[in-house]
Design a protein around this motif. Structure first.
Motif, PDB file in Angstrom:
ATOM      1  N   LEU A   1       0.825  -1.203   0.000  1.00 24.59           N
ATOM      2  CA  LEU A   1       0.000   0.000   0.000  1.00 24.59           C
ATOM      3  C   LEU A   1       0.862   1.257   0.000  1.00 24.59           C
ATOM      4  CD1 LEU A   1      -2.855   1.132   0.092  1.00 24.59           C
ATOM      5  CD2 LEU A   1      -2.728   1.061   2.593  1.00 24.59           C
ATOM      6  N   GLN A   2       1.930   1.268   0.805  1.00 21.37           N
ATOM      7  CA  GLN A   2       2.839   2.410   0.814  1.00 21.37           C
ATOM      8  C   GLN A   2       3.491   2.606  -0.544  1.00 21.37           C
ATOM      9  OE1 GLN A   2       5.274   1.097   4.187  1.00 21.37           O
ATOM     10  NE2 GLN A   2       4.650   2.961   5.295  1.00 21.37           N
ATOM     11  N   ARG A   3       3.913   1.512  -1.160  1.00 20.25           N
ATOM     12  CA  ARG A   3       4.553   1.580  -2.476  1.00 20.25           C
ATOM     13  C   ARG A   3       3.569   2.134  -3.521  1.00 20.25           C
ATOM     14  NH1 ARG A   3       8.963  -1.553  -4.128  1.00 20.25           N
ATOM     15  NH2 ARG A   3       8.673  -2.779  -2.223  1.00 20.25           N
ATOM     16  N   LEU A   4       2.324   1.681  -3.412  1.00 21.30           N
ATOM     17  CA  LEU A   4       1.318   2.119  -4.376  1.00 21.30           C
ATOM     18  C   LEU A   4       1.027   3.608  -4.219  1.00 21.30           C
ATOM     19  CD1 LEU A   4      -0.866   1.379  -6.523  1.00 21.30           C
ATOM     20  CD2 LEU A   4      -2.402   0.948  -4.598  1.00 21.30           C
ATOM     21  N   LEU A   5       0.788   4.050  -2.975  1.00 23.00           N
ATOM     22  CA  LEU A   5       0.367   5.422  -2.754  1.00 23.00           C
ATOM     23  C   LEU A   5       1.499   6.426  -2.936  1.00 23.00           C
ATOM     24  CD1 LEU A   5      -1.926   4.974   0.387  1.00 23.00           C
ATOM     25  CD2 LEU A   5      -2.625   5.285  -1.981  1.00 23.00           C
ATOM     26  N   ARG A   6       2.712   6.054  -2.527  1.00 21.06           N
ATOM     27  CA  ARG A   6       3.807   7.020  -2.513  1.00 21.06           C
ATOM     28  C   ARG A   6       4.720   6.946  -3.732  1.00 21.06           C
ATOM     29  NH1 ARG A   6       4.468   9.445   2.425  1.00 21.06           N
ATOM     30  NH2 ARG A   6       3.233   8.591   4.136  1.00 21.06           N
ATOM     31  N   LEU A   7       4.642   5.875  -4.514  1.00 25.25           N
ATOM     32  CA  LEU A   7       5.544   5.722  -5.643  1.00 25.25           C
ATOM     33  C   LEU A   7       4.801   5.515  -6.958  1.00 25.25           C
ATOM     34  CD1 LEU A   7       8.375   5.417  -6.816  1.00 25.25           C
ATOM     35  CD2 LEU A   7       8.300   2.990  -6.173  1.00 25.25           C
ATOM     36  N   ARG A   8       3.985   4.483  -7.021  1.00 24.48           N
ATOM     37  CA  ARG A   8       3.413   4.104  -8.315  1.00 24.48           C
ATOM     38  C   ARG A   8       2.297   5.027  -8.783  1.00 24.48           C
ATOM     39  NH1 ARG A   8       3.587  -2.546  -7.811  1.00 24.48           N
ATOM     40  NH2 ARG A   8       5.869  -2.697  -7.893  1.00 24.48           N
ATOM     41  N   LEU A   9       1.413   5.443  -7.884  1.00 27.96           N
ATOM     42  CA  LEU A   9       0.340   6.340  -8.308  1.00 27.96           C
ATOM     43  C   LEU A   9       0.869   7.706  -8.772  1.00 27.96           C
ATOM     44  CD1 LEU A   9      -2.594   5.628  -5.814  1.00 27.96           C
ATOM     45  CD2 LEU A   9      -2.411   5.012  -8.232  1.00 27.96           C
ATOM     46  N   PRO A  10       1.818   8.337  -8.058  1.00 26.95           N
ATOM     47  CA  PRO A  10       2.385   9.581  -8.607  1.00 26.95           C
ATOM     48  C   PRO A  10       3.060   9.378  -9.953  1.00 26.95           C
ATOM     49  CG  PRO A  10       2.890   9.395  -6.279  1.00 26.95           C
ATOM     50  CD  PRO A  10       2.291   8.081  -6.673  1.00 26.95           C
ATOM     51  N   ALA A  11       3.725   8.216 -10.133  1.00 25.53           N
ATOM     52  CA  ALA A  11       4.364   7.945 -11.418  1.00 25.53           C
ATOM     53  C   ALA A  11       3.344   7.733 -12.519  1.00 25.53           C
ATOM     54  CB  ALA A  11       5.260   6.705 -11.297  1.00 25.53           C
ATOM     55  N   ALA A  12       2.164   7.218 -12.165  1.00 25.20           N
ATOM     56  CA  ALA A  12       1.138   6.911 -13.166  1.00 25.20           C
ATOM     57  C   ALA A  12       0.324   8.127 -13.572  1.00 25.20           C
ATOM     58  CB  ALA A  12       0.197   5.830 -12.622  1.00 25.20           C
ATOM     59  N   LEU A  13       0.335   9.188 -12.765  1.00 28.70           N
ATOM     60  CA  LEU A  13      -0.552  10.317 -13.014  1.00 28.70           C
ATOM     61  C   LEU A  13      -0.350  10.970 -14.387  1.00 28.70           C
ATOM     62  CD1 LEU A  13      -2.790  12.142 -11.998  1.00 28.70           C
ATOM     63  CD2 LEU A  13      -1.047  13.557 -10.902  1.00 28.70           C
ATOM     64  N   PRO A  14       0.886  11.268 -14.823  1.00 24.14           N
ATOM     65  CA  PRO A  14       1.032  11.875 -16.154  1.00 24.14           C
ATOM     66  C   PRO A  14       0.499  10.977 -17.263  1.00 24.14           C
ATOM     67  CG  PRO A  14       3.059  12.090 -14.890  1.00 24.14           C
ATOM     68  CD  PRO A  14       2.194  11.150 -14.130  1.00 24.14           C
ATOM     69  N   PHE A  15       0.717   9.672 -17.149  1.00 25.16           N
ATOM     70  CA  PHE A  15       0.215   8.737 -18.149  1.00 25.16           C
ATOM     71  C   PHE A  15      -1.311   8.687 -18.116  1.00 25.16           C
ATOM     72  CE2 PHE A  15       4.508   7.404 -17.178  1.00 25.16           C
ATOM     73  CZ  PHE A  15       5.036   7.057 -18.417  1.00 25.16           C
ATOM     74  N   ALA A  16      -1.874   8.743 -16.915  1.00 27.81           N
ATOM     75  CA  ALA A  16      -3.335   8.730 -16.785  1.00 27.81           C
ATOM     76  C   ALA A  16      -3.948   9.970 -17.428  1.00 27.81           C
ATOM     77  CB  ALA A  16      -3.724   8.633 -15.319  1.00 27.81           C
ATOM     78  N   LEU A  17      -3.309  11.130 -17.258  1.00 24.58           N
ATOM     79  CA  LEU A  17      -3.820  12.358 -17.850  1.00 24.58           C
ATOM     80  C   LEU A  17      -3.739  12.310 -19.378  1.00 24.58           C
ATOM     81  CD1 LEU A  17      -2.368  14.982 -15.362  1.00 24.58           C
ATOM     82  CD2 LEU A  17      -4.761  14.377 -15.677  1.00 24.58           C
ATOM     83  N   GLU A  18      -2.664  11.725 -19.902  1.00 23.93           N
ATOM     84  CA  GLU A  18      -2.563  11.580 -21.354  1.00 23.93           C
ATOM     85  C   GLU A  18      -3.643  10.643 -21.885  1.00 23.93           C
ATOM     86  OE1 GLU A  18       1.412  10.308 -22.148  1.00 23.93           O
ATOM     87  OE2 GLU A  18       2.312  12.183 -21.437  1.00 23.93           O
TER      88      GLU A  18
END
Length: 257
Positions: free
Chosen positions: A162-179
């Motif tokens: 959960l920590q890895r998801l919230l603090r690392l992967r979701l922020p990394a995914a945000l630009p791709f999600a917006l595209e």
């Protein structure tokens, strides 16, 4: 470059093309049922403004519902399969198959399953199916794009899933999600219009129905007025997504990329 400087070139080009269009229609005496001049389209837009506004609100609402459904399903599924390589290999071909299947081909089935008295449900479902893949693919790619060095750092400190998801992967995914969202916005509008064309019942009374109605009566100016409303809707949605992306960058939500 200021926003005004960015707007000037497209405005000049648009006005030039409109003047050429107007002059060509008048000098060549083009029949209005074939190609009306811009002045006739503007008059049709003013004359039909209340009906077009109502239909635009219907189409916008269905496209927005479809976009929300595609985001929830696509994002949730991407989040689930990102945790397992076998799950991703199993789901991705099915997602691609859905993407490459023409919406026109599955529209009659969806209309039957949704019920002939519930054409709106069918339109939203079909538009969501069209908008699903860009969001699913973008979010999944983003979740997989986290910096390997940061992944090892999280391992070193014994971070949980959960920590890895919230603090690392979701922020990394945000630009791709917006595209992906920027692509999905246009596809949701296209899907809603095509689905309403296919349903052909007029029950939804969206902009596609206005296009069909005007086309059957050879009212080309009214058709072009409805098309202008669709273009304006697409541009507004794209501008909204772009604004959301700028807001996310200012707030620092996309540092993970």
């Amino acid at each position: 470059m200021s926003p005004l400087q960015r707007l000037v070139p497209p405005l000049i080009l648009t006005l030039t093309l409109l003047v050429i269009w107007e002059l060509a229609c008048r000098l060549l005496e083009v029949p209005t049922y074939f190609l009306p001049p811009p002045s006739a389209v503007a008059l049709a837009l003013v004359h039909s403004a209340p009906a077009l506004a109502l239909s635009a609100a219907v189409t916008f609402g269905m496209a927005l519902q479809a976009l929300m459904a595609a985001g929830l399903i696509g994002g949730g599924l991407a989040l689930a399969v990102s945790l397992s390589d076998p799950a991703e290999r199993a789901v991705r071909p099915l997602a691609v198959a859905l993407q490459v299947t023409p919406v026109v081909a599955i529209a009659p089935l969806v209309l039957i399953w949704a019920g002939l008295d519930h054409a709106g449900r069918a339109v939203v479902t079909l538009a969501a199916a069209v908008a699903f893949f860009p969001l699913f693919s973008g979010i999944l790619t983003g979740l997989r794009s986290a910096d390997p060095d940061l992944e090892r750092l999280f391992d070193l400190y014994g971070a949980g899933r959960l920590q890895r998801l919230l603090r690392l992967r979701l922020p990394a995914a945000l630009p791709f999600a917006l595209e992906g969202l920027q692509v999905a916005v246009g596809l949701a509008v296209i899907g809603a219009v095509v689905a309403e064309f296919v349903s052909g019942s007029g029950a939804t009374q969206g902009l596609a129905w206005r296009l069909l109605e005007a086309g059957n009566r050879l009212r080309t100016a009214d058709m072009l007025a409805a098309l202008l409303c669709l273009m304006a809707m697409g541009l507004a949605l794209n501008a909204g997504v772009a604004g959301l992306g700028r807001w996310a960058k200012r707030r620092g939500f996309s540092r993970g990329r």
